[in-house]
Design a protein around this motif. Structure first.
Motif, short mmCIF file in Angstrom:
data_model
loop_
_atom_site.label_atom_id
_atom_site.label_comp_id
_atom_site.label_asym_id
_atom_site.label_seq_id
_atom_site.Cartn_x
_atom_site.Cartn_y
_atom_site.Cartn_z
N ASP A 41 0.84 -1.20 0.00
CA ASP A 41 0.00 0.00 0.00
C ASP A 41 0.88 1.25 0.00
OD1 ASP A 41 -2.40 -1.47 0.10
OD2 ASP A 41 -2.27 -1.64 2.28
N VAL A 42 2.00 1.18 0.71
CA VAL A 42 2.95 2.30 0.72
C VAL A 42 3.53 2.52 -0.67
CG1 VAL A 42 5.11 3.20 1.68
CG2 VAL A 42 3.55 1.86 3.13
N THR A 43 4.02 1.45 -1.27
CA THR A 43 4.67 1.59 -2.58
C THR A 43 3.65 1.95 -3.67
OG1 THR A 43 4.60 -0.83 -2.78
CG2 THR A 43 6.67 0.16 -2.10
N THR A 44 2.41 1.52 -3.51
CA THR A 44 1.36 1.94 -4.45
C THR A 44 1.20 3.45 -4.43
OG1 THR A 44 0.14 -0.14 -4.21
CG2 THR A 44 -1.10 1.77 -5.01
N LEU A 45 1.22 4.02 -3.24
CA LEU A 45 1.06 5.47 -3.11
C LEU A 45 2.30 6.23 -3.58
CD1 LEU A 45 -0.65 5.57 0.39
CD2 LEU A 45 -1.68 6.30 -1.75
N ASP A 46 3.48 5.62 -3.43
CA ASP A 46 4.73 6.35 -3.65
C ASP A 46 5.40 6.09 -4.99
OD1 ASP A 46 4.27 7.14 -1.07
OD2 ASP A 46 5.93 6.03 -0.18
N ASP A 47 5.14 4.95 -5.60
CA ASP A 47 5.90 4.53 -6.80
C ASP A 47 4.99 4.56 -8.03
OD1 ASP A 47 7.34 3.22 -8.80
OD2 ASP A 47 8.29 1.84 -7.39
N PRO A 48 5.29 5.40 -9.03
CA PRO A 48 4.45 5.47 -10.22
C PRO A 48 4.39 4.18 -11.01
CG PRO A 48 6.49 6.73 -10.53
CD PRO A 48 6.42 6.37 -9.08
N GLY A 49 5.32 3.24 -10.75
CA GLY A 49 5.29 1.96 -11.45
C GLY A 49 4.03 1.16 -11.17
N TRP A 50 3.36 1.48 -10.05
CA TRP A 50 2.14 0.74 -9.69
C TRP A 50 0.90 1.22 -10.44
CZ3 TRP A 50 1.55 -3.18 -5.80
CH2 TRP A 50 2.76 -3.58 -5.23
N MET A 51 1.00 2.37 -11.10
CA MET A 51 -0.17 2.91 -11.79
C MET A 51 -0.69 1.98 -12.88
SD MET A 51 -1.51 5.72 -10.70
CE MET A 51 -2.42 6.17 -12.18
N ALA A 52 0.18 1.14 -13.41
CA ALA A 52 -0.22 0.22 -14.48
C ALA A 52 -1.30 -0.75 -14.04
CB ALA A 52 1.00 -0.55 -14.99
N GLN A 55 -6.14 -0.15 -14.25
CA GLN A 55 -6.61 -0.06 -15.63
C GLN A 55 -8.10 0.25 -15.73
OE1 GLN A 55 -5.37 -3.51 -17.84
NE2 GLN A 55 -3.22 -3.28 -17.26
N HIS A 56 -8.80 0.21 -14.60
CA HIS A 56 -10.24 0.49 -14.61
C HIS A 56 -10.57 1.86 -14.04
CE1 HIS A 56 -11.44 -3.58 -15.92
NE2 HIS A 56 -10.35 -3.95 -15.28
N GLY A 57 -9.56 2.72 -13.95
CA GLY A 57 -9.81 4.09 -13.56
C GLY A 57 -9.70 4.35 -12.07
N LEU A 58 -9.68 5.63 -11.75
CA LEU A 58 -9.59 6.12 -10.38
C LEU A 58 -10.76 7.05 -10.10
CD1 LEU A 58 -5.75 6.96 -10.28
CD2 LEU A 58 -6.88 4.92 -9.39
N PRO A 59 -11.11 7.26 -8.82
CA PRO A 59 -10.49 6.67 -7.63
C PRO A 59 -10.86 5.21 -7.45
CG PRO A 59 -12.39 7.97 -6.99
CD PRO A 59 -12.22 8.18 -8.47
N ARG A 60 -10.06 4.50 -6.64
CA ARG A 60 -10.29 3.09 -6.34
C ARG A 60 -10.12 2.88 -4.85
NH1 ARG A 60 -13.21 0.19 -8.59
NH2 ARG A 60 -12.27 0.77 -10.59
N THR A 61 -11.09 2.21 -4.23
CA THR A 61 -11.00 1.87 -2.82
C THR A 61 -9.95 0.79 -2.63
OG1 THR A 61 -13.33 2.41 -2.47
CG2 THR A 61 -12.24 1.07 -0.77
N MET A 62 -8.89 1.11 -1.87
CA MET A 62 -7.81 0.15 -1.65
C MET A 62 -8.18 -0.85 -0.54
SD MET A 62 -4.40 2.52 -2.15
CE MET A 62 -3.31 1.15 -1.72
N GLY A 63 -7.22 -1.74 -0.26
CA GLY A 63 -7.41 -2.73 0.79
C GLY A 63 -7.56 -4.12 0.21
N HIS A 64 -6.44 -4.86 0.13
CA HIS A 64 -6.48 -6.17 -0.53
C HIS A 64 -6.35 -7.34 0.45
CE1 HIS A 64 -2.25 -4.79 -0.42
NE2 HIS A 64 -1.94 -6.06 -0.22
N GLU A 65 -6.47 -7.06 1.76
CA GLU A 65 -6.40 -8.12 2.78
C GLU A 65 -7.65 -8.06 3.64
OE1 GLU A 65 -2.96 -7.87 5.23
OE2 GLU A 65 -1.58 -7.56 3.58
#
Length: 318
Positions: A41-52, A55-65
């Motif tokens: 979640d940290v690297t998603t917010l900080d690293d543009p590499g995660w933007m890929a 693909q279904h647009g933003l905003p997106r509710t996070m939380g995968h656990e």
């Protein structure tokens, strides 16, 4: 309902009012009881590499656990019922993922789910452990057991003893492997006996004389990947899981001379999640965790970014 949403790189999570979900055909709605906060979640917010991944647009509710209770059942889902306890495998068979693709995640009170990621949560496993298992557990177990093939008598190295590494190392130790851990946090090193480690140090290179057959890098900070390659014994295998950095500079000489194998491991399967739930049912796998509220999620992300956290942050919902 209120949801913590991702709106773009280098932007804080936004607390937005969103519509409550309803179950369409082939779907259920899960009332979230617990949702973990992950270093990704940290690297998603900080690293543009995660933007890929978005693909279904933003905003997106996070939380995968996440883990919770089914509150609504859609057409074709009669094999589930309201009140069933479930955990949610975060990655779908088509590669989509909770909190990243078209499926909103558990940083809200409710989410939609489908057979592709629903796993029955045993009554013996509380919601906090059930949520932790869906990523930290699932990913850790899959990497060390399914991909790495840890087994009784194998000499195994684990880099990073946080949420994932604790579970991976403990799973391997319970299988009878001889496990050595690398962890830079002195407080986390104190968990060595609890995990069942044969040794612990700040760098995996301290165990170069052990001829490790398998090393799983749950940290992934570049230097850790390089250290694993320098440490493995002949014909050894590195399983790369951690994504603390998306690049590493490595020495190819030991790869060639020691005929090493390098494998990547991403998340896991519903079967892996069921497997980790079976381990948790025994009471022998109890990773450290820190209970927080829904409102505390951004603060937990900041603490993970700063480092030094022992145990997984788990947001508990009423």
């Amino acid at each position: 309902m209120k949801a913590w949403q991702f709106t773009g790189t280098n932007k804080p999570l936004e607390l937005n009012e969103v519509e409550e979900p309803h179950a369409g055909p082939g779907e259920v709605v899960v009332d979230v009881k617990a949702s973990g906060v992950c270093h990704s979640d940290v690297t998603t917010l900080d690293d543009p590499g995660w933007m890929a991944l978005f693909q279904h647009g933003l905003p997106r509710t996070m939380g995968h656990e996440s883990a919770g209770v089914i509150s609504e059942v859609g057409d074709g889902m009669g094999h589930w019922k309201v009140g069933d306890r479930v955990g949610l495998s975060p990655v779908m068979s088509d590669g989509d993922a909770l909190g990243y693709g078209k499926w909103d995640g558990g940083f809200a009170a409710k989410l939609r789910a489908t057979d592709d990621n629903l796993v029955a949560l045993p009554d013996e496993v509380p919601f906090d452990l059930g949520a932790m298992a869906t990523d930290a557990g699932l990913t850790a177990y899959h990497a060390i057991m399914a991909v790495g093939g840890a087994r009784k008598g194998m000499k195994v190295g684990v880099i990073g003893l946080g949420g994932l590494g604790y579970i991976g190392a403990r799973s391997a130790a319970l299988s009878g492997a001889e496990v050595y851990g690398a962890e830079v946090n002195p407080e986390t090193q104190k968990l060595a006996d609890e995990i069942g480690l044969a040794g612990v140090a700040s760098s995996i290179e301290e165990f170069k004389d052990k001829n490790l057959e398998l090393i799983v890098d749950y940290a992934g900070f570049g230097t850790t990947t390089s250290a694993a390659i320098e440490t493995l014994g002949e014909f050894g295998t590195l399983v790369q899981v951690g994504m603390g950095r998306l690049e590493s500079t490595i020495n190819t000489y030991p790869i060639i001379i020691n005929q090493l194998t390098i494998r990547g491991s991403k998340s896991g399967t519903k079967e892996d999640l069921a497997g980790i739930y079976e381990l948790m049912k025994t009471g022998q796998l109890n990773p450290p965790m820190n209970h927080i509220s829904h409102a505390d999620i951004p603060g937990a992300i900041d603490k993970l970014r700063a480092g030094g956290v022992v145990g997984r942050f788990i947001a508990m919902y009423e």
